[in-house]
Design a protein around this motif. Structure first.
Motif, PDB file in Angstrom:
ATOM      1  N   SER A  35      66.881  26.361  19.274  1.00  0.00           N
ATOM      2  CA  SER A  35      68.124  26.280  18.101  1.00  0.00           C
ATOM      3  C   SER A  35      69.599  27.100  19.059  1.00  0.00           C
ATOM      4  CB  SER A  35      67.827  26.558  16.730  1.00  0.00           C
ATOM      5  OG  SER A  35      67.559  28.152  16.718  1.00  0.00           O
ATOM      6  N   LEU A  71      55.664  20.651  24.447  1.00  0.00           N
ATOM      7  CA  LEU A  71      54.769  21.189  23.490  1.00  0.00           C
ATOM      8  C   LEU A  71      53.336  20.586  23.929  1.00  0.00           C
ATOM      9  CD1 LEU A  71      56.240  21.160  19.934  1.00  0.00           C
ATOM     10  CD2 LEU A  71      56.211  22.979  21.710  1.00  0.00           C
ATOM     11  N   SER A 123      60.102  20.648  21.593  1.00  0.00           N
ATOM     12  CA  SER A 123      60.658  21.632  20.678  1.00  0.00           C
ATOM     13  C   SER A 123      62.216  22.113  21.499  1.00  0.00           C
ATOM     14  CB  SER A 123      59.887  22.639  20.281  1.00  0.00           C
ATOM     15  OG  SER A 123      59.857  23.687  21.268  1.00  0.00           O
ATOM     16  N   LEU A 135      64.958  10.814  22.664  1.00  0.00           N
ATOM     17  CA  LEU A 135      65.069  11.992  21.784  1.00  0.00           C
ATOM     18  C   LEU A 135      66.681  11.731  21.228  1.00  0.00           C
ATOM     19  CD1 LEU A 135      63.620  14.947  23.385  1.00  0.00           C
ATOM     20  CD2 LEU A 135      62.670  13.407  22.000  1.00  0.00           C
ATOM     21  N   SER A 157      58.219  15.868  17.220  1.00  0.00           N
ATOM     22  CA  SER A 157      57.931  17.597  17.117  1.00  0.00           C
ATOM     23  C   SER A 157      56.702  17.754  17.843  1.00  0.00           C
ATOM     24  CB  SER A 157      58.123  17.814  15.679  1.00  0.00           C
ATOM     25  OG  SER A 157      57.019  17.378  14.995  1.00  0.00           O
ATOM     26  N   SER A 158      55.613  16.889  17.987  1.00  0.00           N
ATOM     27  CA  SER A 158      54.540  17.256  18.676  1.00  0.00           C
ATOM     28  C   SER A 158      54.449  17.185  20.141  1.00  0.00           C
ATOM     29  CB  SER A 158      53.357  16.413  18.382  1.00  0.00           C
ATOM     30  OG  SER A 158      53.564  14.854  18.680  1.00  0.00           O
ATOM     31  N   TYR A 159      55.899  16.665  20.705  1.00  0.00           N
ATOM     32  CA  TYR A 159      55.829  16.370  21.961  1.00  0.00           C
ATOM     33  C   TYR A 159      56.768  17.368  22.712  1.00  0.00           C
ATOM     34  CZ  TYR A 159      53.966  11.737  21.684  1.00  0.00           C
ATOM     35  OH  TYR A 159      53.110  10.816  21.435  1.00  0.00           O
ATOM     36  N   SER A 176      69.029  20.945  17.062  1.00  0.00           N
ATOM     37  CA  SER A 176      67.775  20.449  16.518  1.00  0.00           C
ATOM     38  C   SER A 176      67.469  18.927  17.150  1.00  0.00           C
ATOM     39  CB  SER A 176      67.806  20.341  15.187  1.00  0.00           C
ATOM     40  OG  SER A 176      68.972  19.452  14.757  1.00  0.00           O
ATOM     41  N   VAL A 177      66.096  18.567  17.028  1.00  0.00           N
ATOM     42  CA  VAL A 177      65.997  17.315  17.459  1.00  0.00           C
ATOM     43  C   VAL A 177      65.658  16.314  16.376  1.00  0.00           C
ATOM     44  CG1 VAL A 177      64.189  16.054  18.639  1.00  0.00           C
ATOM     45  CG2 VAL A 177      64.912  18.397  19.737  1.00  0.00           C
ATOM     46  N   THR A 178      66.121  15.153  16.165  1.00  0.00           N
ATOM     47  CA  THR A 178      66.024  14.508  15.304  1.00  0.00           C
ATOM     48  C   THR A 178      64.444  13.829  15.146  1.00  0.00           C
ATOM     49  OG1 THR A 178      68.278  13.667  15.157  1.00  0.00           O
ATOM     50  CG2 THR A 178      66.752  12.418  14.062  1.00  0.00           C
ATOM     51  N   GLU A 179      64.053  14.044  13.980  1.00  0.00           N
ATOM     52  CA  GLU A 179      62.652  13.666  13.865  1.00  0.00           C
ATOM     53  C   GLU A 179      62.621  12.139  14.219  1.00  0.00           C
ATOM     54  OE1 GLU A 179      58.771  14.624  14.164  1.00  0.00           O
ATOM     55  OE2 GLU A 179      60.091  15.931  13.371  1.00  0.00           O
ATOM     56  N   PRO A 237      54.629  12.276  15.618  1.00  0.00           N
ATOM     57  CA  PRO A 237      56.014  12.891  15.365  1.00  0.00           C
ATOM     58  C   PRO A 237      56.747  13.328  16.801  1.00  0.00           C
ATOM     59  CG  PRO A 237      54.589  14.271  14.291  1.00  0.00           C
ATOM     60  CD  PRO A 237      53.523  13.043  14.671  1.00  0.00           C
TER      61      PRO A 237
END
Length: 825
Positions: free
Chosen positions: A509, A517, A506, A530, A502-504, A490-493, A500
């Motif tokens: 898992s 993204l 993903s 990241l 998570s918009s760049y 997972s990627v730490t927010e 965020p």
């Protein structure tokens, strides 16, 4: 120490022979070289390029090569130095055997010149072989009655070397009974012979040992030897005699049938058949006879059956030796049978606890073992032990039981399985032992977090990437097993530039693959930091983090942007002035451009794409400076149009253009004069545009003047009304309020429009301020101007010089009707 010295001297000799052996002569088209045998591979033989009058670099050019004559190539050409070298070790004796002179002939072909040269190479001998006998030991039989002076031929040694390096002499070790005599053959071969010097007595000395030495004449000298055993023959006049009067031997009870127990030996001083002895049992019981066997020729006593200590522990017998002359000798043999430890301990695994958790505490019981030995006494006493290099140990329990326990912590990741060898040994002599192997599996516990191979990662992605593109793969390893080793990513927010993370990007898992993204823009975002987390599925779960830096790589996606001159919507620029007196290289203007890309994509170059008069101006490739290429002349046109292209160095390159207008004149008035003289008929569109501009300017000027006049009239009317109200007092009572709408509307108009007009009654000086207008809808309706307004008609302009002023102001007020537009009535 002799061998190393010999090798050193040999090496020096080889070097000396090599230096001396490079002698050559050219006669009748043949070149002569010499090289010692046993030279190393690649040893220098001769300078073939010099002898052929060629440079070393010309050997390949002229196609120089060795022409084979069917023999394995012993020599080769060194193309780098132009030398003839050995292709391997050369053994002279193999090539020329024992010939006095060893010559090898090869041919050198020079294809470029069409010539063939004969090369004669002499292989010189070195002392690399010892004289060698065919046998190492030689037996010579001499009767003791042989007469002195008798000759016995001896074997000859062979030395493959030649000259002084070959066999030169023989030598016999000193002896009173024998001497050496060497005969020389017609071909120079030496023949050694053994000569008896005095009579022999076999009873006094039955054998003589001599040493024959063969030597060569080389430097260093080499030699070899042969051992000569001289046997003296005699007659039978002695009885056999045993070497021992009593033979004793101890035999274990478990000895196998056919096992040799001992050997009895009797000697007879006589020779030949007179000295031959036969053995047989002389005294033995009937019970013992089937258990033992005696070889009558060798005297070997072996078991014929199984011995048992419990039945008989001791055996006694007599052995007789007899020669052919019936002369006898006897001896006694005593055999003792010993009890042995012939039963191995037995080990039984009573219970085994497998698998065992790796976090098991030291002292935990792994297995119970039972040990038993059927022997008695010390042979039946058993001890057990396990290897000391394992985290297990054996402890004595009750009776014949042992328990296997841990004495240290286990680690499944290091050793997932143990093969434990338990050894049980008794105390017998010799001790017997039994080994059993216990396979113990270690069960996993979640005691290891996932680990990344590196502390941080760097990934690169070109800008303008498609959405969903794979960027990088991170992989963590968990040494545990099962669910404890199942890793999820997972990627730490985090927040990056207000959005965020998570918009760049993903991450998958399961696989750890990072995906984009969005399409990255290098000019907007150059890198992302990241934090990727790897977490296992154990209970409780363990995790670890790693830093991932994603760098956006620049692509050539931005066209160069021209900063000066600025680009209006029509694509034209301002006019640049160039005096007619400008010399070549005069700086007219400079095109300034930037590229938002970086690196090579932002390297800009300038070039003149189009000019109304080629050759008049030049543009700096890297500076963008527009300069005159030559002096301006009267025949040059007044107006010059230039198109300058700015291009970057990306792949593919992008470019932008700008159009410059250069007017050739010495001053502004001159420019206007020259421009006035330019006929507009050349371009009808430019003429029409100029006309429209002139009309628009004139219209705006008229509107502005009218507006000033209106404001002036409004101020005068307001001032005059105020004077009338003051003088008449209550004369305005009963007048409808709607009759003042015109004045209030004008006041509102003035406030809205924010104009200030200051006037004096008898002065034409004024001060005006005109900020940006705020348009209002209705100021004074057209109907108010058509009516006979009592306020306007009753005003007495005492301060005005004539009555026409009020009429004029009234007319001006009626000029403003609707939405700020002028209507002249």
């Amino acid at each position: 120490m002799a061998a190393p010295k010999n090798y050193q001297r040999r090496g020096k000799l080889v070097l000396l022979y090599t230096l001396l052996g490079t002698l050559w002569e050219i006669g009748r088209g043949q070149i002569h070289y010499s090289v010692p045998e046993e030279s190393d591979k690649g040893s220098f033989v001769g300078n073939i390029s010099k002898d052929l009058n060629l440079e070393s670099q010309e050997l390949v050019k002229h196609g120089v090569r060795i022409v084979s004559r069917g023999r394995t190539q012993l020599f080769a050409l060194d193309w780098r130095t132009g030398s003839l070298i050995t292709a391997g070790r050369i053994d002279r004796e193999e090539i020329c055997t024992q010939s006095t002179q060893c010559l090898v002939n090869i041919n050198i072909l020079v294809e470029g010149r069409g010539k063939l040269f004969g090369i004669e190479i002499e292989i010189t001998d070195i002392n690399d072989n010892n004289p060698k006998f065919q046998v190492e030991n030689l037996e010579v039989k001499v009767n003791e009655i042989a007469a002195p002076g008798t000759h016995y031929p001896l074997p000859e040694a062979v030395d493959p070397d030649v000259g002084m390096n070959s066999l030169q002499s023989y030598q016999l070790s000193p002896n009173h009974y024998f001497s050496l005599e060497v005969q020389t053959g017609d071909d120079g071969t030496l023949h050694p012979e053994l000569v008896l010097e005095q009579a022999l007595d076999r009873e006094e000395e039955a054998a003589h040992h001599l040493l024959l030495i063969a030597s060569d004449g080389g430097d260093p000298r080499r030699s070899s030897t042969v051992h000569i055993h001289v046997t003296v023959l005699d007659t039978n006049d002695n009885a056999p005699v045993f070497t021992q009067p009593i033979y004793r031997v101890k035999v274990p009870e478990n000895v196998a049938p056919g096992t040799l127990l001992l050997t009895v030996s009797a000697s007879d001083p006589d020779e030949g058949a007179n000295g031959e002895v036969a053995y047989r049992f002389w005294k033995i019981s009937e019970k013992q006879s089937p258990l033992f066997h005696l070889n009558e020729n060798t005297g070997e006593i072996s078991t014929a059956g199984s011995l048992d200590y419990e039945e008989c522990a001791f055996y006694e017998m007599e052995i007789q030796a007899e020669d052919v002359g019936a002369l006898l000798g006897r001896t006694k043999v005593l055999i003792s049978v010993e009890d042995v430890n012939d039963n191995r301990p037995e080990v039984i695994i009573t219970s085994l606890f497998s698998p065992v958790l790796e976090n098991t505490l030291p002292g935990t019981v792994i297995a119970f073992l039972n040990v038993h030995d059927r022997d008695s006494g010390k042979n039946g006493q058993v001890v057990c032990y396990a290897p000391h290099n394992l985290p297990f140990q054996l402890e004595k329990s009750i009776d014949n039981y042992y328990r296997l326990v841990t004495w240290n912590y286990l680690d499944r990741e290091k050793i997932p399985m143990y093969n434990i060898t338990v050894t049980a040994s008794d105390l017998g002599t010799p001790s017997l032992s039994t080994e059993i192997h216990i396979t113990l599996y270690v069960a996993d516990t979640n005691d290891n977090p996932p680990t990344f191979p590196h502390a941080s990662y760097s990934a690169y992605i070109p800008e303008n990437n498609p959405r969903g593109a794979s960027i990088f793969t991170v992989m963590a390893h968990d040494p545990d097993s099962g669910n404890n080793a199942q890793v999820t990513y997972s990627v730490t927010e985090d927040i990056i530039m207000g959005s965020p993370v998570s918009s760049y990007v993903s991450i998958n898992s399961d696989t750890g693959v990072l995906y984009a993204l969005c399409s990255f823009d290098y000019e907007h975002l150059r890198d992302l930091q990241l934090l990727v987390t790897a977490r296992d599925s154990g209970d409780p779960p363990l995790s670890s983090n790693v830093s991932v830096s994603i760098f956006v790589l620049d692509q050539n996606d931005n066209v160069p942007e021209i900063l000066y001159p600025t680009l209006p919507t029509d694509g034209s620029t301002g006019v640049e002035l160039a005096p007619r007196s400008a010399e070549p290289g005069y700086l007219v203007t400079k095109v300034v451009a930037v590229d938002r890309d970086s690196g090579q994509n932002a390297w800009l170059s300038y070039r003149l794409l189009k000019a109304s008069e080629p050759g008049l101006f030049v543009v700096g490739l890297h500076t963008g400076e527009v300069r005159t290429a030559r002096a301006l002349q009267d025949r040059d046109a007044l107006k010059q149009s230039l198109v300058v292209a700015v291009q970057d160095h990306g792949q593919p390159p992008l470019s932008a253009t700008v159009t410059l207008t250069v007017v050739v004149a010495d001053s502004i008035p001159a420019v206007l004069a020259d421009l006035g003289s330019i006929r507009t008929s050349a371009n009808s569109d430019d003429s029409d545009l100029t006309l429209y501009l002139v009309v628009a300017v004139a219209a705006v000027s008229c509107v502005f003047l009218a507006f000033v006049i209106v404001l002036l009239a409004l101020r005068l009317r307001r001032w005059h009304s105020t004077r009338l109200l003051q003088s008449s007092g209550g004369g305005l009572v009963g007048v409808p309020a709607s009759h003042f709408v015109g004045v209030d509307g004008v006041q509102a108009f003035l406030e809205k429009y924010s104009h200030e007009v200051s006037l004096t009654a008898d002065s034409q000086a004024n001060h005006e301020i005109f900020p940006h207008p705020n348009y209002v809808d209705t100021l004074i309706s057209l109907e108010s101007c058509e009516k006979n307004d009592p306020l306007l008609t009753s005003v007495d302009f005492h301060e005005c010089k004539d009555e026409d002023a009020s009429i004029q102001v009234s007319s001006v007020l009626c000029a403003f009707s609707f939405s700020g537009k002028l209507y002249f009535l």
